[in-house]
Design a protein around this motif. Structure first.
Motif, PDB file in Angstrom:
ATOM      1  N   LYS A 167     -14.290  10.933  28.139  1.00 54.53           N
ATOM      2  CA  LYS A 167     -15.004  11.638  29.542  1.00 54.53           C
ATOM      3  C   LYS A 167     -15.392  10.664  30.679  1.00 54.53           C
ATOM      4  CE  LYS A 167     -17.709  15.492  30.727  1.00 54.53           C
ATOM      5  NZ  LYS A 167     -18.493  14.835  32.029  1.00 54.53           N
ATOM      6  N   ARG A 191     -17.022  11.380  33.255  1.00 49.58           N
ATOM      7  CA  ARG A 191     -18.159  11.680  34.076  1.00 49.58           C
ATOM      8  C   ARG A 191     -19.495  11.299  33.213  1.00 49.58           C
ATOM      9  NH1 ARG A 191     -16.683  15.659  38.438  1.00 49.58           N
ATOM     10  NH2 ARG A 191     -14.338  15.901  38.136  1.00 49.58           N
ATOM     11  N   GLY A 192     -20.526  11.617  33.787  1.00 48.04           N
ATOM     12  CA  GLY A 192     -21.684  11.401  32.895  1.00 48.04           C
ATOM     13  C   GLY A 192     -21.822  12.247  31.489  1.00 48.04           C
ATOM     14  N   THR A 193     -22.388  11.763  30.538  1.00 48.47           N
ATOM     15  CA  THR A 193     -22.209  12.495  29.269  1.00 48.47           C
ATOM     16  C   THR A 193     -23.663  12.473  28.509  1.00 48.47           C
ATOM     17  OG1 THR A 193     -21.817  10.168  28.193  1.00 48.47           O
ATOM     18  CG2 THR A 193     -19.825  11.600  28.754  1.00 48.47           C
ATOM     19  N   ASP A 201     -24.851  20.157  37.615  1.00 49.08           N
ATOM     20  CA  ASP A 201     -25.318  18.865  37.542  1.00 49.08           C
ATOM     21  C   ASP A 201     -24.096  18.110  37.570  1.00 49.08           C
ATOM     22  OD1 ASP A 201     -27.999  19.613  37.523  1.00 49.08           O
ATOM     23  OD2 ASP A 201     -28.471  19.507  35.604  1.00 49.08           O
ATOM     24  N   GLU A 202     -23.082  18.416  36.696  1.00 42.59           N
ATOM     25  CA  GLU A 202     -21.999  17.543  36.549  1.00 42.59           C
ATOM     26  C   GLU A 202     -20.892  17.555  37.436  1.00 42.59           C
ATOM     27  OE1 GLU A 202     -21.511  15.166  34.427  1.00 42.59           O
ATOM     28  OE2 GLU A 202     -23.807  15.332  33.647  1.00 42.59           O
ATOM     29  N   TYR A 203     -20.600  18.917  37.899  1.00 44.87           N
ATOM     30  CA  TYR A 203     -19.449  19.152  38.848  1.00 44.87           C
ATOM     31  C   TYR A 203     -20.116  19.645  40.134  1.00 44.87           C
ATOM     32  CZ  TYR A 203     -16.884  19.301  34.306  1.00 44.87           C
ATOM     33  OH  TYR A 203     -16.443  18.991  33.049  1.00 44.87           O
ATOM     34  N   MET A 247     -23.462  21.905  33.291  1.00 45.07           N
ATOM     35  CA  MET A 247     -22.039  21.224  33.381  1.00 45.07           C
ATOM     36  C   MET A 247     -21.773  21.742  34.877  1.00 45.07           C
ATOM     37  SD  MET A 247     -21.474  19.437  30.964  1.00 45.07           S
ATOM     38  CE  MET A 247     -19.697  19.127  31.107  1.00 45.07           C
TER      39      MET A 247
END
Length: 794
Positions: free
Chosen positions: A775, A777-779, A560-562, A557
């Motif tokens: 959400k 963003r990517g999940t 990769d996500e933030y 998280m």
């Protein structure tokens, strides 16, 4: 009971063979007379009025502004809805399914009413899915959608059962059996059986009776569908030697003629594990189907199953090097196996006899088989398989007596339209739609040049008719079918699911190794002996074979996500695992759960003393706080907010453990159990998601979605733990099973029962998936994590 089956086998097949020979003779005469040409020429002229329109200037626009690729289901659905073509597309598709799979006549008012209702239902699902989908997978291909659908029908237990079965099949399926296509065929058969069962329901069955029949159909559908990968595909593959195939075929034949599955016997060691699993699954499936036959349907089931299998065997044993097969040798087994594959469904669900269905299905089967063989011609040629097309390609110059299978294909179409369905206009349109759609797909797959060469070869007998057909292929546009889209999408989803799982596990393992490298606590140069003891004890607990899910989730998280720096969040990863390990040490103490093993090794208090374990837990908590305070690459206010949040979550976890201890030996309500589970487990998942979000300054609405996801994922995770404590493998778990029962602990299994606990797990799974829709963003990783949580075996 068994002897009559053996005595009747030859009679069964001879009777079926005579009927097939009569049908073949009729088709042969029509081919010889080229009877299909004038009939279908007129049919195409009528058909094209509604399928081919003058080209508009829109057709000159780039593809992206015109009709999307039909394999892109979400965009296709939106385009069809926007252009007003969705209704006709669905009506055409459902009409074909009712005709092909359910053996219906389209000019029957009752059938039309059912088709309209089916169209309305599918349209609602597609429209909702197209509006909600934000990734490549439509909602109606998800497990959450399937479970919600099961809830509406009251068949959750059956769907949970079949999901578990399919998961095992997917895991055990060798590459040689083409796992995605094998699973697709299995699922397709299951859906067909369920459709038959629903179609056989009375007009107004009670909800309980409807649920019972659908539940049974799901299990019967899986049991029958299993024969495709584990009988047909296995015998067609190169996994078994010729001798083993003979033994395996004899085993199947014995089961069909005696009503009892024989013992497996000895097999080559390298295949024994697979064959043992296949044999066990097929035996369970066979016993389930046979055990639900009524006295009046039992003989019919065994007769149709035997004819189906024997026809497949006759077809399978052909050798492409043999130049002497007659047309009858080539086509009669195909007529039998293609008709039996669908007619057997009614006997599987022990439906009453229906002569009209039997006749229509008998005549219809070869149409689909010839279409499939045409589509698979290149693969069959490469594999050396004997089909009417591969045999004609090899021997057409030496054998002028051979029927051109493409001519037979059009003859079957003409026969169906005019002799079986009495020239019904809608039936004509649907069948010709399907035929032209198949050729368009073939053209797209082969490319213009190879397609033209194929057509020149197979359509040389009547070039004028071929020119008419190719004009239809070039100009007809609205001939797509929903089941073809579903087939392509299902294979893509199954393949993506397998790839996603591998990618997820690879990611987990890669990050797990990185985290393991940074977890050990180094000893100061001049540490006191007692501190060295605490550090050794802490490292012992940290070194166990832990899953590291919490820091892994935080790493993914955060990085990769933030977009956080991987090195910068290492202290956060350490703190999470230190806190988690400390909680396990306390959890295992004699004063609490009194566990003897953890992560496959003796618990810390067994290795040392309870006092050492307690102090080690406190030591790890302080180390965790120190790690959080060292997040010096982030703004101080973000780090302070994180530490305040972390302290609140630690308080919650202590409260959860206190609730757990207080509950020992007491019967908890579901509400109490949910609360305890969240405070014990859910808050840890929440922290893993929220802490990197705090550092990344994520907006509050997204954090709220993460918290909802974490709540339900945490409970689903705990329920899976409770289920594993009852059903799990001690060696895989690394700890004893049945521990909760020994401690008289209230669990989801004790409160809800085994079946109820599984339903609760899937309910929380669905709620967690639905939370991710909020959400932005990517999940993908969070969905994979959720699938891992509920499917793990440790």
């Amino acid at each position: 009971m068994n002897k009559p089956f053996i005595d009747q086998a030859d009679t069964w097949y001879s009777r079926a063979e005579r009927k097939a020979a009569h049908y073949y003779a009729s088709l042969y005469a029509q081919v010889a007379e080229k009877a299909y040409v004038p009939l279908l020429t007129e049919d195409f002229r009528a058909w094209q009025r509604n399928r081919i329109r003058p080209r508009s200037w829109l057709s000159l626009l780039p593809r992206g502004m015109n009709k999307p690729d039909p394999r892109d289901d979400i965009r296709s659905m939106r385009w069809l809805a926007r252009t007003g073509k969705l209704e006709r597309y669905l009506h055409r598709s459902m009409s074909y399914i009712y005709m092909r799979d359910l053996g219906k006549e389209l000019d029957n008012p009752a059938t039309q009413d059912k088709i309209r209702r089916a169209v309305a239902d599918v349209r609602e699902q597609l429209t909702r899915s197209a509006a909600a989908s934000r990734d490549d997978q439509p909602d109606y291909m998800s497990l959450a959608w399937l479970y919600r659908r099961a809830q509406k029908e009251g068949v959750e237990s059956a769907v949970i059962w079949v999901i578990d079965k399919l998961k095992t099949v997917a895991a055990r399926m060798p590459e040689e059996l083409n796992p995605e296509h094998a699973q697709r065929k299995l699922i397709k058969i299951m859906v067909g059986v369920v459709m038959h069962a629903i179609d056989e329901l009375d007009d107004e069955p009670s909800s309980a009776e409807r649920a019972r029949r659908i539940d049974e159909a799901v299990r019967l559908g899986y049991s029958y569908g299993l024969t495709y990968p584990f009988v047909d595909d296995l015998l067609d593959s190169r996994l078994l030697t010729a001798r083993e195939k003979e033994r395996y075929s004899a085993l199947i034949r014995t089961a069909l003629l005696t009503g009892t599955v024989p013992e497996l016997g000895e097999w080559a060691e390298e295949r024994m594990e697979l064959i043992r699993y296949v044999h066990a699954e097929l035996r369970e499936a066979f016993d389930y189907i046979a055990g639900r036959q009524r006295p009046e349907t039992r003989n019919t089931f065994f007769e149709q199953a035997y004819v189906f299998f024997h026809a497949q065997e006759a077809d399978r044993k052909k050798d492409l090097s043999n130049p002497d097969y007659t047309n009858e040798d080539l086509y009669i087994p195909i007529i039998l196996k293609s008709a039996s594959s669908r007619s057997i469904v009614r006997s599987v669900i022990h439906a009453p006899a229906d002569e009209g269905f039997d006749n229509r299905t008998f005549y219809y089967g070869i149409y689909n088989q010839l279409a499939d063989d045409f589509a698979d011609m290149a693969e069959d040629t490469q594999a050396g398989a004997v089909t009417p097309y591969t045999y004609y390609l090899k021997y057409r110059d030496r054998r002028p007596d051979l029927i051109n299978p493409f001519e037979l294909y059009w003859t079957v179409i003409a026969h169906l339209i005019h002799r079986v369905y009495r020239s019904d206009a809608e039936t004509r349109d649907v069948i010709l739609d399907r035929a032209i759609n198949g050729l368009k797909r073939c053209k797209a797959r082969l490319g213009e040049k190879a397609y033209r060469e194929t057509m020149d070869l197979f359509a040389s007998g009547h070039p004028e008719f071929n020119r008419l057909v190719q004009r239809m292929v070039r100009r007809a546009d609205d001939v797509d079918f929903f089941d073809k889209l579903l087939r392509d999408q299902m294979v893509a989803v199954l393949r993506k699911s397998r790839d996603d799982k591998k990618r997820f596990l690879d990611t987990i393992e890669t990050i797990r190794r990185r985290i393991n490298d940074v977890l050990p606590i180094a000893k100061p140069d001049e540490a006191l002996p007692m501190k060295e003891t605490l550090i050794d004890a802490a490292n012992y607990s940290l070194e166990g074979d832990g899953k590291r899910l919490r820091p892994i989730l935080t790493w993914v998280m955060g990085v990769d996500e933030y977009g956080l720096d991987a090195a910068a969040i290492v202290p956060l990863l350490r703190s999470l695992e230190y806190m988690h390990t400390a909680s396990l040490i306390f959890d295992d103490l004699p004063s609490q759960d009194n566990a003897s093993t953890r992560r496959g090794r003796p618990t810390l208090h067994r290795l040392h003393t309870s006092a050492t374990a307690e102090l080690t837990g406190l030591f790890l908590i302080q180390k965790a706080i120190g790690e959080q305070a060292s997040l010096d690459r982030f703004p101080a206010e973000a780090v302070l907010a994180l530490m305040q949040y972390s302290a609140r979550k630690a308080e919650d976890m202590c409260m959860g453990q206190a609730m757990d201890l207080e509950a020992k030996g007491k019967a908890l309500t579901l509400e109490q159990l949910n609360a305890m589970c969240f405070y014990k487990t859910g808050v840890a998942f929440e922290a893993c998601l929220v802490m990197p979000a705090i550092l990344a300054r994520v907006p509050e609405p997204e954090i709220a979605a993460l918290k909802t996801y974490a709540y339900h994922a945490g409970i689903a995770f705990q329920i899976r733990d409770d289920l594993l404590d009852v059903e799990g493998d001690r060696l895989l778990l690394g700890k004893p099973v049945g521990h909760d029962a020994e401690n008289r602990s209230s669990t989801f299994v004790t409160v809800l029962g085994l079946d109820g606990a599984k339903k609760a797990m899937w309910e929380h799974y669905c709620l967690a998936v639905e939370a991710l829709k909020e959400k932005p963003r990517g999940t993908a990783f969070l969905k994979s994590l959720l699938n891992y949580m509920i499917n793990r075996d440790r």
